[in-house]
Design a protein around this motif. Structure first.
Motif, PDB file in Angstrom:
ATOM      1  N   ALA A   1       0.826  -1.213   0.000  1.00  0.00           N
ATOM      2  CA  ALA A   1       0.000   0.000   0.000  1.00  0.00           C
ATOM      3  C   ALA A   1       0.853   1.253   0.000  1.00  0.00           C
ATOM      4  O   ALA A   1       0.500   2.253  -0.613  1.00  0.00           O
TER       5      ALA A   1
ATOM      6  N   ASP B   1      -2.346   2.038  -3.271  1.00  0.00           N
ATOM      7  CA  ASP B   1      -3.615   1.312  -3.163  1.00  0.00           C
ATOM      8  C   ASP B   1      -3.768   0.845  -1.725  1.00  0.00           C
ATOM      9  O   ASP B   1      -3.050  -0.033  -1.260  1.00  0.00           O
ATOM     10  N   HIS B   2      -4.708   1.414  -1.019  1.00  0.00           N
ATOM     11  CA  HIS B   2      -4.845   1.141   0.404  1.00  0.00           C
ATOM     12  C   HIS B   2      -5.927   0.112   0.717  1.00  0.00           C
ATOM     13  O   HIS B   2      -6.258  -0.089   1.878  1.00  0.00           O
ATOM     14  N   SER B   3      -6.439  -0.569  -0.282  1.00  0.00           N
ATOM     15  CA  SER B   3      -7.505  -1.543  -0.043  1.00  0.00           C
ATOM     16  C   SER B   3      -7.037  -2.731   0.780  1.00  0.00           C
ATOM     17  O   SER B   3      -7.837  -3.372   1.448  1.00  0.00           O
TER      18      SER B   3
ATOM     19  N   ARG C   1      -2.661   2.808   8.357  1.00  0.00           N
ATOM     20  CA  ARG C   1      -4.017   2.882   7.802  1.00  0.00           C
ATOM     21  C   ARG C   1      -4.674   4.211   8.161  1.00  0.00           C
ATOM     22  O   ARG C   1      -5.288   4.864   7.314  1.00  0.00           O
TER      23      ARG C   1
ATOM     24  N   THR D   1      -5.849   6.814   5.415  1.00  0.00           N
ATOM     25  CA  THR D   1      -7.290   6.845   5.151  1.00  0.00           C
ATOM     26  C   THR D   1      -8.069   7.734   6.107  1.00  0.00           C
ATOM     27  O   THR D   1      -9.214   8.073   5.817  1.00  0.00           O
TER      28      THR D   1
ATOM     29  N   ASP E   1      -6.841  -3.103   5.489  1.00  0.00           N
ATOM     30  CA  ASP E   1      -7.745  -3.797   6.410  1.00  0.00           C
ATOM     31  C   ASP E   1      -7.352  -5.261   6.530  1.00  0.00           C
ATOM     32  O   ASP E   1      -7.377  -5.826   7.623  1.00  0.00           O
TER      33      ASP E   1
END
Length: 60
Positions: free
Chosen positions: A3, A8-10, A47, A51, A13
């Protein structure tokens, strides 16, 4: 962490969930438990930084 490299931070989680499972599998006095806590805290901080979403659960 991908990430950080790709933006791309998907997967953040998923990383946090895997680290929570590792922590849950570590006995309370296991010598690697501190490392699991550190890694989970780092992942949750990354995270949040990326986000703005705080953790909704504490460590297990």
């Amino acid at each position: 962490m991908e990430a950080l490299r790709t933006g791309d931070h998907s997967g953040l989680d998923s990383v946090a969930e895997v680290l929570r499972r590792a922590l849950a599998a570590s006995p309370a006095h296991h010598p690697d438990r501190a490392m699991c806590l550190t890694n989970l805290g780092g992942a949750l901080r990354i995270r949040f930084d990326r986000t703005g979403r705080p953790s909704t659960r504490g460590p297990t």
